[in-house]
Design an enzyme around this catalytic site. Structure first.
Site, PDB file in Angstrom:
ATOM      1  N   LYS A 178       0.761  -1.081   0.136  1.00 16.54           N
ATOM      2  CA  LYS A 178      -0.104   0.121  -0.025  1.00 16.54           C
ATOM      3  C   LYS A 178       0.860   1.300   0.145  1.00 16.54           C
ATOM      4  O   LYS A 178       2.124   1.223   0.198  1.00 16.54           O
ATOM      5  CB  LYS A 178      -0.942   0.096   1.093  1.00 16.54           C
ATOM      6  CG  LYS A 178      -2.037  -1.268   1.228  1.00 16.54           C
ATOM      7  CD  LYS A 178      -2.913  -1.133   2.523  1.00 16.54           C
ATOM      8  CE  LYS A 178      -3.988  -1.999   2.473  1.00 16.54           C
ATOM      9  NZ  LYS A 178      -4.874  -1.921   3.399  1.00 16.54           N
TER      10      LYS A 178
ATOM     11  N   ARG B  37      -1.365 -14.352   4.196  1.00 18.01           N
ATOM     12  CA  ARG B  37      -2.094 -13.828   5.310  1.00 18.01           C
ATOM     13  C   ARG B  37      -1.209 -13.711   6.819  1.00 18.01           C
ATOM     14  O   ARG B  37      -1.418 -12.864   7.506  1.00 18.01           O
ATOM     15  CB  ARG B  37      -3.640 -14.385   5.722  1.00 18.01           C
ATOM     16  CG  ARG B  37      -4.498 -14.175   4.404  1.00 18.01           C
ATOM     17  CD  ARG B  37      -5.007 -12.692   4.238  1.00 18.01           C
ATOM     18  NE  ARG B  37      -5.708 -12.217   5.357  1.00 18.01           N
ATOM     19  CZ  ARG B  37      -6.420 -10.907   5.283  1.00 18.01           C
ATOM     20  NH1 ARG B  37      -6.640 -10.439   4.038  1.00 18.01           N
ATOM     21  NH2 ARG B  37      -7.063 -10.745   6.362  1.00 18.01           N
TER      22      ARG B  37
ATOM     23  N   HIS C  33      -1.845  -5.259   1.610  1.00 20.25           N
ATOM     24  CA  HIS C  33      -3.135  -6.150   1.101  1.00 20.25           C
ATOM     25  C   HIS C  33      -2.823  -7.503   0.746  1.00 20.25           C
ATOM     26  O   HIS C  33      -1.875  -7.762   0.190  1.00 20.25           O
ATOM     27  CB  HIS C  33      -4.079  -5.421   0.072  1.00 20.25           C
ATOM     28  CG  HIS C  33      -5.071  -6.322  -0.382  1.00 20.25           C
ATOM     29  ND1 HIS C  33      -6.447  -6.470  -0.005  1.00 20.25           N
ATOM     30  CD2 HIS C  33      -4.973  -7.289  -1.234  1.00 20.25           C
ATOM     31  CE1 HIS C  33      -7.299  -7.206  -0.420  1.00 20.25           C
ATOM     32  NE2 HIS C  33      -6.399  -7.781  -1.532  1.00 20.25           N
TER      33      HIS C  33
HETATM   34  P1  IDP Z   1      -7.614  -6.890   5.375  1.00 16.07           P
HETATM   35  O1  IDP Z   1      -6.882  -5.946   4.498  1.00 16.07           O
HETATM   36  O2  IDP Z   1      -6.963  -7.622   6.557  1.00 16.07           O
HETATM   37  O3  IDP Z   1      -8.386  -8.295   4.386  1.00 16.07           O
HETATM   38  P2  IDP Z   1     -10.288  -6.066   5.272  1.00 16.07           P
HETATM   39  O4  IDP Z   1     -11.406  -6.379   6.402  1.00 16.07           O
HETATM   40  O5  IDP Z   1     -10.538  -6.836   4.125  1.00 16.07           O
HETATM   41  O6  IDP Z   1      -8.988  -6.376   5.978  1.00 16.07           O
HETATM   42  O7  IDP Z   1     -10.643  -4.342   5.248  1.00 16.07           O
HETATM   43  C1  IDP Z   1     -10.056  -4.074   4.065  1.00 16.07           C
HETATM   44  C2  IDP Z   1      -8.996  -2.795   4.508  1.00 16.07           C
HETATM   45  O8  IDP Z   1      -9.775  -1.925   4.838  1.00 16.07           O
HETATM   46  C3  IDP Z   1      -8.180  -2.940   5.466  1.00 16.07           C
HETATM   47  O9  IDP Z   1      -6.879  -3.427   5.394  1.00 16.07           O
HETATM   48  C4  IDP Z   1      -7.869  -1.759   6.291  1.00 16.07           C
HETATM   49  O10 IDP Z   1      -7.045  -0.924   5.750  1.00 16.07           O
HETATM   50  C5  IDP Z   1      -9.204  -1.041   5.903  1.00 16.07           C
HETATM   51  N1  IDP Z   1     -10.084  -1.215   7.152  1.00 16.07           N
HETATM   52  C6  IDP Z   1     -10.804  -2.291   7.710  1.00 16.07           C
HETATM   53  N2  IDP Z   1     -11.356  -2.019   8.992  1.00 16.07           N
HETATM   54  C7  IDP Z   1     -11.236  -0.652   9.211  1.00 16.07           C
HETATM   55  C8  IDP Z   1     -11.889   0.068  10.043  1.00 16.07           C
HETATM   56  O11 IDP Z   1     -12.307  -0.417  11.084  1.00 16.07           O
HETATM   57  N3  IDP Z   1     -11.350   1.289  10.192  1.00 16.07           N
HETATM   58  C9  IDP Z   1     -10.553   1.830   8.968  1.00 16.07           C
HETATM   59  N4  IDP Z   1     -10.183   0.892   8.258  1.00 16.07           N
HETATM   60  C10 IDP Z   1     -10.560  -0.374   8.211  1.00 16.07           C
HETATM   61 MG    MG Z   2      -9.569  -8.359   2.786  1.00 18.34          MG
END
Ligand code: IDP
Ligand code: MG
Length: 147
Positions: free
Chosen positions: A11, A87, A117
């Site tokens: 990112k 992951r 990501h």
């Molecule tokens: P991941 O990246 O670990 O798969 P996801 O739940 O898919 O997590 O969420 C995508 C991205 O959205 C996260 O990497 C993070 O940057 C952002 N994100 C997720 N939850 C939150 C939150 O509660 N507040 C702010 N950003 C969030």
């Molecule tokens: Mg995700």
């Protein structure tokens, strides 16, 4: 375990922190080989499309903003159990909850600037890879000279 492919993104905060090489090195050391790789600066439209599953979430606008703040590195990683392995190496979404030794524990600023990501399933990996890379841009190593 099956050989899988997964989409990894370094990112904007990871690029800004100048840790692209260290992140890729972690993947390679863990047996996840980049088989496609390019740098780009996502447009708002591209970021919204990529994260379309999160459209209804309260953090969607912030997520799109943080993904378009600067350039990113897009990669397809290939290896045994690549989706879950990636992951594990990344660590939990919220760096405060990420395990010691993970990328997010070591490098992330906060949940928004969480450095990497990674696809969360084999099926989503297939969809996410095709969003950025045509099959012709994916190059599993082949010891063979082309004419
Ligand atoms: P991941 O990246 O670990 O798969 P996801 O739940 O898919 O997590 O969420 C995508 C991205 O959205 C996260 O990497 C993070 O940057 C952002 N994100 C997720 N939850 C939150 C939150 O509660 N507040 C702010 N950003 C969030
Ligand atoms: Mg995700």
């Amino acid at each position: 375990m099956a050989v899988e492919r997964t989409l990894s993104i370094i990112k904007p905060d990871g690029v800004e922190k100048a840790i692209v090489g260290r992140i890729i090195s972690r993947f390679e050391t863990a047996g996840l080989k980049p088989v496609a790789l390019r740098m780009t600066h996502l447009s708002v439209r591209e970021a919204e499309g990529f994260y379309a599953v999160h459209r209804a979430r309260p953090f969607f606008a912030d997520l799109v903003r943080s993904m378009t703040l600067g350039p990113v590195v897009l990669m397809v990683l290939e290896g045994e159990g690549a989706v879950a392995r990636n992951r594990e190496i990344m660590g939990a979404t919220d760096p405060k909850k990420a395990a010691e030794g993970t990328i997010r524990k070591e490098f992330a600023t906060d949940i928004e600037k969480n450095t990497v990501h990674g696809s969360d399933s084999v099926e989503n990996a297939r969809i996410e890879i095709s969003y950025f890379f045509p099959e012709s841009a994916v190059h599993p190593y082949e010891w063979k000279r082309r004419s």
